[in-house]
Design an enzyme around this catalytic site. Structure first.
Site, PDB file in Angstrom:
ATOM      1  N   GLU A 196       0.654  -3.685  -2.624  1.00  0.00           N
ATOM      2  CA  GLU A 196       0.122  -3.208  -1.356  1.00  0.00           C
ATOM      3  C   GLU A 196      -0.221  -4.376  -0.443  1.00  0.00           C
ATOM      4  OE1 GLU A 196      -3.200  -0.584  -2.065  1.00  0.00           O
ATOM      5  OE2 GLU A 196      -2.211   0.244  -3.812  1.00  0.00           O
ATOM      6  N   HIS A 199       2.274   5.555  -8.880  1.00  0.00           N
ATOM      7  CA  HIS A 199       1.452   5.582 -10.087  1.00  0.00           C
ATOM      8  C   HIS A 199       0.627   6.863 -10.166  1.00  0.00           C
ATOM      9  CE1 HIS A 199      -1.980   4.727  -7.535  1.00  0.00           C
ATOM     10  NE2 HIS A 199      -1.269   3.753  -6.993  1.00  0.00           N
TER      11      HIS A 199
END
Length: 113
Positions: free
Chosen positions: A86, A9
């Site tokens: 994550e 990102h």
């Protein structure tokens, strides 16, 4: 042969976490900075992406915003994959500061996961 292009990102606006005192998953709601948006527009011009067929994104705002820009620029659909995320250092979803996140990370390292 299937090819995958992994794209991280754009730059997130992390200071919003402290400004709004966000906790837990709320800390993953931050959008991209203006620089982060520009990073994604530049990435969308990569010639290799012209061969892409679909965009798979994590559910995090920064990833979805990145995927949305790529989708618009490349004319591709987005599929959201909830398991694409994550490590979660706080399953209570109560951490509310960078200091607490660092403490949890240090505990993870000290105990080998």
């Amino acid at each position: 042969m299937t090819q995958f292009y992994l794209i991280r990102h754009g730059e997130p606006e992390w200071n919003i976490n402290e400004q709004y005192k966000l906790k837990g998953h709320g800390r993953d709601l931050v959008p991209l900075t203006e620089a982060g948006v520009n990073q994604v527009y530049r990435t969308a011009k990569d010639e290799r992406l012209k061969e892409a067929e679909v965009i798979i994104s994590s559910p995090y705002t920064r990833a979805l915003q990145t995927a949305a820009i790529l989708s618009k620029e490349l004319g591709l659909d987005i599929k959201v994959e909830l398991d694409l995320r994550e490590w979660q250092p706080d399953l209570t979803f109560e951490y509310d500061s960078l200091e607490r996140l660092a403490e949890l990370g240090n505990d993870y390292d000290a105990n080998h996961g």
